[in-house]
Design a protein around this motif. Structure first.
Motif, PDB file in Angstrom:
ATOM      1  N   THR A 103      10.001  -3.521 -14.777  1.00 22.63           N
ATOM      2  CA  THR A 103       9.758  -3.373 -13.349  1.00 22.63           C
ATOM      3  C   THR A 103       8.684  -4.380 -12.970  1.00 22.63           C
ATOM      4  N   SER A 104       8.395  -4.474 -11.711  1.00 16.40           N
ATOM      5  CA  SER A 104       7.457  -5.487 -11.253  1.00 16.40           C
ATOM      6  C   SER A 104       6.595  -4.963 -10.130  1.00 16.40           C
ATOM      7  N   VAL A 105       5.360  -5.450 -10.072  1.00 12.74           N
ATOM      8  CA  VAL A 105       4.542  -5.209  -8.894  1.00 12.74           C
ATOM      9  C   VAL A 105       5.077  -6.114  -7.798  1.00 12.74           C
ATOM     10  N   THR A 106       4.739  -5.819  -6.574  1.00 10.48           N
ATOM     11  CA  THR A 106       5.109  -6.700  -5.474  1.00 10.48           C
ATOM     12  C   THR A 106       3.969  -7.692  -5.268  1.00 10.48           C
ATOM     13  N   ARG A 107       4.325  -8.955  -5.230  1.00 12.58           N
ATOM     14  CA  ARG A 107       3.312  -9.991  -5.018  1.00 12.58           C
ATOM     15  C   ARG A 107       3.693 -10.788  -3.772  1.00 12.58           C
ATOM     16  N   ASP A 108       2.979 -10.549  -2.706  1.00 11.14           N
ATOM     17  CA  ASP A 108       3.213 -11.288  -1.474  1.00 11.14           C
ATOM     18  C   ASP A 108       2.261 -12.478  -1.411  1.00 11.14           C
ATOM     19  N   ASP A 109       2.214 -13.267  -2.467  1.00  4.74           N
ATOM     20  CA  ASP A 109       1.303 -14.412  -2.470  1.00  4.74           C
ATOM     21  C   ASP A 109       2.024 -15.732  -2.504  1.00  4.74           C
ATOM     22  N   PRO A 131       0.807  -1.230   0.000  1.00  3.60           N
ATOM     23  CA  PRO A 131       0.000   0.000   0.000  1.00  3.60           C
ATOM     24  C   PRO A 131       0.842   1.282   0.000  1.00  3.60           C
ATOM     25  N   CYS A 132       1.686   1.468  -0.987  1.00  6.71           N
ATOM     26  CA  CYS A 132       2.505   2.686  -1.055  1.00  6.71           C
ATOM     27  C   CYS A 132       1.595   3.884  -1.337  1.00  6.71           C
ATOM     28  N   GLY A 133       1.728   4.917  -0.551  1.00  6.80           N
ATOM     29  CA  GLY A 133       0.867   6.085  -0.700  1.00  6.80           C
ATOM     30  C   GLY A 133       1.171   6.937  -1.912  1.00  6.80           C
ATOM     31  N   PHE A 134       2.378   6.842  -2.455  1.00 11.36           N
ATOM     32  CA  PHE A 134       2.780   7.696  -3.568  1.00 11.36           C
ATOM     33  C   PHE A 134       2.507   7.072  -4.926  1.00 11.36           C
ATOM     34  N   CYS A 135       2.091   5.824  -4.976  1.00 11.91           N
ATOM     35  CA  CYS A 135       1.972   5.087  -6.231  1.00 11.91           C
ATOM     36  C   CYS A 135       0.512   4.931  -6.651  1.00 11.91           C
ATOM     37  N   ALA A 136       0.248   5.014  -7.927  1.00 10.31           N
ATOM     38  CA  ALA A 136      -1.114   4.890  -8.438  1.00 10.31           C
ATOM     39  C   ALA A 136      -1.433   3.487  -8.945  1.00 10.31           C
ATOM     40  N   VAL A 137      -0.495   2.541  -8.835  1.00 10.04           N
ATOM     41  CA  VAL A 137      -0.762   1.166  -9.272  1.00 10.04           C
ATOM     42  C   VAL A 137      -1.817   0.571  -8.355  1.00 10.04           C
ATOM     43  N   ARG A 138      -2.758  -0.149  -8.953  1.00  9.98           N
ATOM     44  CA  ARG A 138      -3.862  -0.748  -8.206  1.00  9.98           C
ATOM     45  C   ARG A 138      -3.344  -1.663  -7.099  1.00  9.98           C
ATOM     46  N   ARG A 139      -4.007  -1.643  -5.950  1.00  7.31           N
ATOM     47  CA  ARG A 139      -3.601  -2.464  -4.811  1.00  7.31           C
ATOM     48  C   ARG A 139      -4.622  -3.564  -4.555  1.00  7.31           C
ATOM     49  N   GLY A 140      -4.139  -4.636  -3.973  1.00 10.16           N
ATOM     50  CA  GLY A 140      -5.042  -5.727  -3.616  1.00 10.16           C
ATOM     51  C   GLY A 140      -4.334  -7.059  -3.697  1.00 10.16           C
ATOM     52  N   ARG A 141      -5.122  -8.104  -3.812  1.00 15.18           N
ATOM     53  CA  ARG A 141      -4.588  -9.447  -3.969  1.00 15.18           C
ATOM     54  C   ARG A 141      -4.525  -9.762  -5.460  1.00 15.18           C
TER      55      ARG A 141
END
Length: 128
Positions: A122-128, A84-94
Motif C-alpha cells: 500500500t502507499s501513503v498519499t504524496r501530493d508533492d 488528513p483522513c480522520g480514521f487513519c493513524a498514519v502520520r500526516r504532513g509534508r
C-alpha cells in the motif's frame, strides 16, 4: 426521596454463539496471543531493512498476530501522508524527503526472507 436505578437484564446472545470461559465475550472476539517469537522476527526484519508497514504506522491492533505468521502489509513512499483522513493513524504532513530509490529491492529481500508467495503493498498519499 431515594433514587432507584432501573434493573437491566443481561444481554441476549444470538442462538449458537459460544462465549469465552469468563462468559462475557464471544469466543471469536478474543484473539489468542501468539506463542512463538515469529512476530519479533518480522518486526526486526522490517527494522533491519528500513521498511515501513501500514500495520505499524496505522497502529493496527492485529499486527502481532500477522507478524507471528510472518505476514505484513508493506507501505511504500515513506511514512508521512499528505491527506488528513480522520480514521487513519498514519502520520500526516509534508513528506520530508524524496522516495528511496532502493525501496523495491528491500521489499523484495523482505519477501524472500519471509518466504512470501504474495506481497501486499500500500502507499501513503504524496501530493508533492
Amino acid at each position: 426521596m431515594a433514587f432507584r436505578l432501573p434493573v437491566v437484564a443481561e444481554p441476549e446472545m444470538p442462538v449458537g454463539t459460544s462465549v469465552s470461559a469468563t462468559g462475557r465475550l464471544p469466543r471469536w472476539l478474543k484473539r489468542p496471543i501468539p506463542k512463538s517469537n515469529a512476530n519479533h522476527l518480522t518486526d526486526h526484519l522490517m527494522d533491519e531493512l528500513g521498511l515501513e508497514t501500514v500495520c505499524e504506522n496505522a497502529k493496527c491492533p492485529n499486527r502481532m498476530e500477522c507478524y507471528s505468521q510472518q505476514t505484513a502489509t508493506f507501505m511504500i513512499l515513506g511514512n508521512v501522508c499528505t491527506r488528513p483522513c480522520g480514521f487513519c493513524a498514519v502520520r500526516r504532513g509534508r513528506p520530508p524527503e524524496a522516495p528511496a530509490a532502493d525501496e523495491p529491492e528491500r521489499i523484495a529481500k523482505a519477501a524472500e526472507k519471509l518466504g512470501l508467495k504474495h506481497v501486499v503493498i500500500t502507499s501513503v498519499t504524496r501530493d508533492d
